[in-house]
Scaffold this motif. Structure first.
Motif, short mmCIF file in Angstrom:
data_model
loop_
_atom_site.label_atom_id
_atom_site.label_comp_id
_atom_site.label_asym_id
_atom_site.label_seq_id
_atom_site.Cartn_x
_atom_site.Cartn_y
_atom_site.Cartn_z
N GLU A 21 0.83 -1.21 0.00
CA GLU A 21 0.00 0.00 0.00
C GLU A 21 0.86 1.26 0.00
O GLU A 21 0.58 2.21 -0.73
CB GLU A 21 -0.94 0.00 1.22
N ILE A 22 1.94 1.28 0.81
CA ILE A 22 2.79 2.48 0.86
C ILE A 22 3.51 2.67 -0.47
O ILE A 22 3.72 3.79 -0.92
CB ILE A 22 3.79 2.43 2.05
N GLN A 23 3.86 1.57 -1.15
CA GLN A 23 4.49 1.67 -2.47
C GLN A 23 3.52 2.22 -3.52
O GLN A 23 3.88 3.07 -4.33
CB GLN A 23 5.03 0.29 -2.89
N LYS A 24 2.27 1.75 -3.47
CA LYS A 24 1.25 2.25 -4.41
C LYS A 24 1.06 3.75 -4.25
O LYS A 24 0.85 4.47 -5.23
CB LYS A 24 -0.09 1.55 -4.16
N LYS A 25 1.11 4.22 -3.01
CA LYS A 25 0.86 5.64 -2.74
C LYS A 25 2.07 6.52 -3.01
O LYS A 25 1.94 7.64 -3.51
CB LYS A 25 0.41 5.82 -1.28
N MET A 26 3.27 6.03 -2.66
CA MET A 26 4.47 6.88 -2.72
C MET A 26 5.17 6.87 -4.07
O MET A 26 5.66 7.91 -4.52
CB MET A 26 5.46 6.45 -1.63
#
Length: 437
Positions: A29-34
């Motif tokens: 999730e953090i990779q998708k957002k960042m």
């Protein structure tokens, strides 16, 4: 064959090959957002709990942006501990080895290593610099490292950086870099004291917060083990033998206690590694190498190993002492059950820990109560069962009183009616519990 879900980012072929070889299929999730923010050149703050893939959330887009034809520093990545800096550096090497056209030059600079040798290596400036803030700042002041060309600065584990007093050095490094600097801050928490730094260097940054679905990973079993009248070190020894872990970390709150526990376990015939801040850089490097080579089944550590060091393959975490800052319970537990595996976090507790355990339960930790008897694990009643039962009875009686209308003058049958109502409600409660069971 399934399409790799990282393909949405359109990374260079060598990065896509590395992603495939590393076994990454779907971004966290953090990779998708960042990643999209970073690829657009925006400054961003990524907040998510440990073990959520933060490192690759910035490494992949940084490597995408590096131009190997320019022999100058293009990205600086700061980390609070030598071990974490080394790990980030090795993650870069795992990806860049697939780039066959040209060399992407990355260097790691950390305290406790030979500064003269580091300066020698800087005759040719690397594309990516990774390191601890103090050493990077030293090399800048020696006029050996030139960061004025760098477009990106990463502050990893920013809250830990703040705790360890390294934010001044990060500030000094950022002050030597271009005004249009892209700053990427990653942290498990964003304390108030960190905000002035963010405000100073980041104008309207993208702020991405991944709320933990659970306070700790779902595949961790949280076990409570009562000390009772036993010697704590003896109970720990029995637990380690009974678990027979792939790799266990035993956490203590102080360096002195870590040494004491490690020494007593060694006396009992167990080979133990230790990790705490009093070890020299050489000793810490040696221990980390031995851990990677699977020379230890047991490690005794302070919270240095809960944050800032990533140890692969931890199957069990044991809290010899509960941390004073209860957020560190979550960080400690997060050392296990990584990359889809399951894990166990066991805590030896005494009556004086009751308040801390209650607070952890309120934070969302769901404990199982177990005891070790003659080498066998047994489920035992929850530690506050009697207290909960009394509270439940009090609640039922209160509800019964509200249902039975109190006459102006208390008649002889009033108490009997309340007792009958209480019994009926208890029966209903038992039936409900049976259905749930």
């Amino acid at each position: 064959m399934k399409q790799n879900k990282f393909s949405i980012f359109h990374f260079k072929p060598y990065i896509e090959q590395a992603i495939h070889e590393l076994g990454f299929y779907e971004p966290t999730e953090i990779q998708k957002k960042m990643i999209p923010n970073i690829l657009r050149g925006e400054s961003a703050v990524g907040q998510s709990q440990t073990g959520t893939g933060k490192t690759h959330a910035y490494l992949l887009p940084i490597l995408q942006s590096v131009n190997p034809e320019l022999n100058e520093v293009q990205a600086v990545i700061t980390a609070p501990t030598r071990e974490l800096a080394n790990q980030i550096y090795h993650e870069i090497l795992k990806i860049t080895k697939f780039y066959e056209e040209q060399t992407i030059n990355a260097r790691c600079f950390i305290g406790g290593t030979d500064k003269k040798r580091a300066i020698e290596k800087l005759k040719k400036q690397p594309h990516i610099v990774v390191g601890t803030p103090g050493r990077i700042n030293d090399l800048i002041n020696e006029q050996a490292l030139f960061v004025h060309t760098s477009k990106i600065l990463v502050v990893d584990e920013a809250d830990l950086m703040l705790d360890m007093g390294f934010l001044f050095d990060v500030d000094q490094i950022a002050g030597r870099m271009p005004q249009d600097l892209q700053i990427l801050v990653f942290s498990a928490t964003i304390p108030e004291k960190l905000k002035p730094f963010l405000k100073k260097y980041m104008e309207n940054p993208k702020y991405e917060h991944v709320q933990p679905k659970h306070i700790s990973a779902e595949n961790i079993d949280h076990i409570l083990v009562p000390l009772r009248s036993r010697e704590k070190i003896d109970l720990l020894h029995e637990m380690l033998l009974a678990y027979n872990p792939y790799l266990a970390i035993v956490f203590t709150n102080t360096k002195t206690m870590a040494d004491e526990v490690a020494n007593e376990l060694i006396e009992k015939g167990i080979k133990v590694g230790r990790l705490h801040g009093d070890l020299t850089p050489r000793e810490r490097t040696k221990v980390m190498k031995q851990i990677r080579n699977l020379e230890y089944q047991y490690i005794v550590a302070t919270d240095l190993a809960a944050r800032g060091i990533d140890i692969e393959g931890v199957s069990h975490v044991i809290n010899y002492e509960l941390p004073q800052d209860l957020d560190f319970y979550v960080h400690r537990a997060g050392r296990t059950a990584r990359a889809g595996h399951s894990g166990i976090t066991a805590t030896i507790y005494e009556p004086s820990d009751e308040d801390a355990l209650t607070r952890l339960e309120k934070m969302g930790i769901d404990f199982e109560n177990m005891d070790l008897q003659k080498g066998n694990w047994l489920l035992i009643p929850e530690r506050n069962k009697r207290k909960n039962r009394k509270k439940q009875t009090d609640d039922i009686q209160e509800k019964a009183r509200s249902l039975v209308k109190k006459p102006k003058k208390v008649k002889p049958g009033y108490k009997k009616k309340i007792n009958q109502q209480v019994e009926q409600m208890k029966k209903r409660e038992r039936r409900l519990q049976k259905r749930k069971g």
